[in-house]
Write a protein that holds these residues in place. Sequence first.
Motif, PDB file in Angstrom:
ATOM      1  N   MET A  90      32.406  30.169   8.532  1.00  0.00           N
ATOM      2  CA  MET A  90      32.842  28.521   8.394  1.00  0.00           C
ATOM      3  C   MET A  90      32.969  27.466   9.129  1.00  0.00           C
ATOM      4  O   MET A  90      32.794  26.429   8.842  1.00  0.00           O
ATOM      5  N   ALA A  91      32.153  27.971  10.424  1.00  0.00           N
ATOM      6  CA  ALA A  91      31.280  27.424  11.377  1.00  0.00           C
ATOM      7  C   ALA A  91      30.535  26.377  11.232  1.00  0.00           C
ATOM      8  O   ALA A  91      30.270  25.289  11.190  1.00  0.00           O
ATOM      9  N   ILE A  92      30.123  28.046  10.436  1.00  0.00           N
ATOM     10  CA  ILE A  92      28.111  26.796   9.758  1.00  0.00           C
ATOM     11  C   ILE A  92      28.570  25.819   9.287  1.00  0.00           C
ATOM     12  O   ILE A  92      27.508  24.770   9.398  1.00  0.00           O
ATOM     13  N   CYS A  93      30.050  25.847   8.556  1.00  0.00           N
ATOM     14  CA  CYS A  93      29.986  24.787   7.058  1.00  0.00           C
ATOM     15  C   CYS A  93      30.518  23.530   7.940  1.00  0.00           C
ATOM     16  O   CYS A  93      30.596  22.457   7.389  1.00  0.00           O
ATOM     17  N   LEU A  94      31.461  23.709   8.610  1.00  0.00           N
ATOM     18  CA  LEU A  94      32.157  22.669  10.138  1.00  0.00           C
ATOM     19  C   LEU A  94      30.528  22.216  10.256  1.00  0.00           C
ATOM     20  O   LEU A  94      31.124  20.851  10.377  1.00  0.00           O
ATOM     21  N   ALA A  95      29.827  23.096  11.231  1.00  0.00           N
ATOM     22  CA  ALA A  95      28.422  21.774  11.239  1.00  0.00           C
ATOM     23  C   ALA A  95      28.102  21.102   9.844  1.00  0.00           C
ATOM     24  O   ALA A  95      28.115  19.864  10.057  1.00  0.00           O
ATOM     25  N   MET A  96      28.386  21.204   9.068  1.00  0.00           N
ATOM     26  CA  MET A  96      27.356  20.576   8.137  1.00  0.00           C
ATOM     27  C   MET A  96      28.247  19.832   7.548  1.00  0.00           C
ATOM     28  O   MET A  96      27.797  18.769   6.856  1.00  0.00           O
ATOM     29  N   ALA A  97      29.665  19.846   7.297  1.00  0.00           N
ATOM     30  CA  ALA A  97      30.443  18.764   7.285  1.00  0.00           C
ATOM     31  C   ALA A  97      30.373  17.643   8.328  1.00  0.00           C
ATOM     32  O   ALA A  97      30.558  16.416   8.458  1.00  0.00           O
ATOM     33  N   PHE A  98      30.488  17.629   9.654  1.00  0.00           N
ATOM     34  CA  PHE A  98      29.577  17.138  10.794  1.00  0.00           C
ATOM     35  C   PHE A  98      28.728  15.973  10.127  1.00  0.00           C
ATOM     36  O   PHE A  98      28.880  14.768  10.451  1.00  0.00           O
ATOM     37  N   SER A  99      28.086  16.998  10.094  1.00  0.00           N
ATOM     38  CA  SER A  99      26.320  16.171   9.636  1.00  0.00           C
ATOM     39  C   SER A  99      26.368  14.886   8.391  1.00  0.00           C
ATOM     40  O   SER A  99      25.750  14.181   8.438  1.00  0.00           O
ATOM     41  N   PHE A 100      27.265  15.477   7.452  1.00  0.00           N
ATOM     42  CA  PHE A 100      27.691  14.503   6.704  1.00  0.00           C
ATOM     43  C   PHE A 100      28.947  13.452   6.718  1.00  0.00           C
ATOM     44  O   PHE A 100      28.631  12.515   6.367  1.00  0.00           O
ATOM     45  N   HIS A 101      29.705  13.770   8.508  1.00  0.00           N
ATOM     46  CA  HIS A 101      30.125  12.770   7.949  1.00  0.00           C
ATOM     47  C   HIS A 101      31.258  12.781   6.937  1.00  0.00           C
ATOM     48  O   HIS A 101      31.546  11.230   6.653  1.00  0.00           O
ATOM     49  N   GLU A 102      31.733  13.388   6.763  1.00  0.00           N
ATOM     50  CA  GLU A 102      32.397  13.199   5.363  1.00  0.00           C
ATOM     51  C   GLU A 102      34.238  14.437   5.956  1.00  0.00           C
ATOM     52  O   GLU A 102      34.455  13.903   6.947  1.00  0.00           O
ATOM     53  N   ASP A 103      35.703  13.610   4.943  1.00  0.00           N
ATOM     54  CA  ASP A 103      36.778  14.815   5.226  1.00  0.00           C
ATOM     55  C   ASP A 103      37.382  15.723   4.876  1.00  0.00           C
ATOM     56  O   ASP A 103      38.200  16.302   5.411  1.00  0.00           O
ATOM     57  N   ASP A 104      36.370  16.978   5.423  1.00  0.00           N
ATOM     58  CA  ASP A 104      36.104  17.967   5.275  1.00  0.00           C
ATOM     59  C   ASP A 104      35.883  18.319   6.713  1.00  0.00           C
ATOM     60  O   ASP A 104      36.124  20.069   6.509  1.00  0.00           O
ATOM     61  N   VAL A 105      35.569  17.851   7.441  1.00  0.00           N
ATOM     62  CA  VAL A 105      35.586  18.410   8.364  1.00  0.00           C
ATOM     63  C   VAL A 105      36.797  19.070   9.377  1.00  0.00           C
ATOM     64  O   VAL A 105      37.332  20.553   9.551  1.00  0.00           O
ATOM     65  N   MET A 106      37.824  18.440   9.374  1.00  0.00           N
ATOM     66  CA  MET A 106      39.283  19.234   9.724  1.00  0.00           C
ATOM     67  C   MET A 106      39.545  20.592   8.734  1.00  0.00           C
ATOM     68  O   MET A 106      40.188  21.581   9.558  1.00  0.00           O
ATOM     69  N   ALA A 107      39.318  20.116   8.155  1.00  0.00           N
ATOM     70  CA  ALA A 107      39.801  21.348   6.944  1.00  0.00           C
ATOM     71  C   ALA A 107      39.003  22.941   7.209  1.00  0.00           C
ATOM     72  O   ALA A 107      39.541  23.868   7.727  1.00  0.00           O
ATOM     73  N   PHE A 108      37.648  22.702   7.205  1.00  0.00           N
ATOM     74  CA  PHE A 108      37.235  23.619   8.721  1.00  0.00           C
ATOM     75  C   PHE A 108      37.387  23.807   9.480  1.00  0.00           C
ATOM     76  O   PHE A 108      37.113  24.958  10.101  1.00  0.00           O
ATOM     77  N   MET A 109      37.336  22.556  10.627  1.00  0.00           N
ATOM     78  CA  MET A 109      37.832  23.315  12.144  1.00  0.00           C
ATOM     79  C   MET A 109      39.279  24.047  11.737  1.00  0.00           C
ATOM     80  O   MET A 109      39.112  25.329  12.836  1.00  0.00           O
ATOM     81  N   THR A 110      40.522  23.883  10.748  1.00  0.00           N
ATOM     82  CA  THR A 110      41.534  24.405  11.004  1.00  0.00           C
ATOM     83  C   THR A 110      41.189  25.677  10.458  1.00  0.00           C
ATOM     84  O   THR A 110      41.811  26.801  10.856  1.00  0.00           O
ATOM     85  N   SER A 111      39.983  25.891   9.023  1.00  0.00           N
ATOM     86  CA  SER A 111      40.240  27.118   8.618  1.00  0.00           C
ATOM     87  C   SER A 111      39.698  27.947   9.808  1.00  0.00           C
ATOM     88  O   SER A 111      39.400  29.202   9.924  1.00  0.00           O
ATOM     89  N   THR A 112      38.507  27.574  10.106  1.00  0.00           N
ATOM     90  CA  THR A 112      37.719  28.335  11.112  1.00  0.00           C
ATOM     91  C   THR A 112      38.886  29.052  12.408  1.00  0.00           C
ATOM     92  O   THR A 112      38.102  30.372  12.886  1.00  0.00           O
ATOM     93  N   LEU A 113      39.519  28.263  13.186  1.00  0.00           N
ATOM     94  CA  LEU A 113      40.607  28.669  14.346  1.00  0.00           C
ATOM     95  C   LEU A 113      41.541  30.023  13.060  1.00  0.00           C
ATOM     96  O   LEU A 113      41.645  30.272  14.260  1.00  0.00           O
TER      97      LEU A 113
END
Length: 484
Positions: A22-45
């Motif tokens: 999930m953290a890998i997908c979080l990095a992917m979300a950060f790189s594209f600057h889209e609105d799923d960053v918080m979803a992956f950050m919360t899910s990872t934690l």
Amino acid sequence: MVNFRIISKIIGSLLFIESFFMAICLAMAFSFHEDDVMAFMTSTLMTFGSGSIFMFFGHEAENSLSRRDAYVVVTLTWVIFSFFGMFPFLIHGSVPSITDAYFETMSGFTTTGATIIDDVESLPHGLLFWRSLMQWIGGLGIVFFTIAILPSLVGGSVRVFAAEATGPMRSKMHPRLSTSAKWIWSIYVLLTVACGLSFWLAGMEWFDATNYSMSTTATGGFSTHNGTIFLASPLIEYLAILFQFLAGINFTLLYMSIFKFKFSALFKNSEFKVYIITIAIATAWIMYLLLTRMGYDLELAFRSALFQVVSFITTTGLSNMDAGTWPHITWAILGVLMFMGACAGSTTGGFKSIRVLMLFKVMRNELRHIIHPNAVLPVKMNGQSIPQNRLTTLLAFLTIYIIALALTTIIMVEAGVDITNAATISLSLISNVGAGLDTNIGPQMSWADLSVGIKWLCSFLMLVGRLEIIAVLVLFTRAFWKEN
């Protein structure tokens, strides 16, 4: 009784691994600057924190699994992985229903590829990558992945492998299962990288190439575009055919061919020969039908037929044409391929070619017994006699498989699904194909219109199909839970 401490410890460690992905997908979300960053950050934690809780309850456990523990841990792992895997969809809001989110996640991890998301292209890149990554993780088995990277964690790993592996026979390439697992995963990674590079060099964008490479080698079928596949050229379609075909071969055979340079081992293997012959016959038959009844030109008929045949026999479920518009006889052919599946020990689902071959040999021997009642006629595969207990298990598996298909079809018909869709949905899900053949749920459509209850039934079907039914159903027997 069941040792829940060691099960808790293993599940906790697996959740750590899931949180890493999930953290890998979080990095992917950060790189594209889209609105799923918080979803992956919360899910990872949440996933990491839950893994810590499971580890706490199992920290004093000994790394020793009984056979009973192995079956419990394998089934629970797939259920719990899917439970936490649905959080990015729920938190982001792209799939607001728990039922739909769990269906999507179970479909991903079991490499079924059935999706309830109508507009896949509206998803941010992080969620698209998570869908593909789920399939790639589940391709060879979640617990088998753990055996490869953390062999000391899974005590009794042979029992776990037996509970999760596909096919009636286990072939070993190394005395230590963990070493074999590393080699198999090395082949899997090599195939994925080669597939991704091939797609990219053939003209796909790097993001699509990466996702389709994971979906193809895992024989999953999730797409980053609306419809089950987005192919811009015949070259990409032929590459997809090649890598689906390779993913359908027993990975032990691939190891012998690639790393030991024993290419003759492939063509001496009975199951591989059945796999090849089935593809050739089905392709020629469907190609003839497309030429004579649909007016396709020669190359298009060949490519379309071969793509669908390889996709269905490997239970990938990708499509380059809408098979729902083809002559009805092609539905029957593709349905047989869905049921049959490719080789055991691959990333594919279905009944498996080796079981089909064993059944034909059993039937042949029974016919011979009529003429020679006292003859001893062993069933042999690749020169080795199959023990009687394996043949008994084979017949039991076939019986349960057919009963499960019949029951789920009846339940779906009672729930209002028409008979054609009910039958194809049941076969598609229990074989982990993910593609129906009717125009209501065809290769170009989603599964969103099914009722809530049917979606939960579908999720269960995907699970039992991936774990080959008996490994799950044994948990529902009284004998399994008796102390002695």
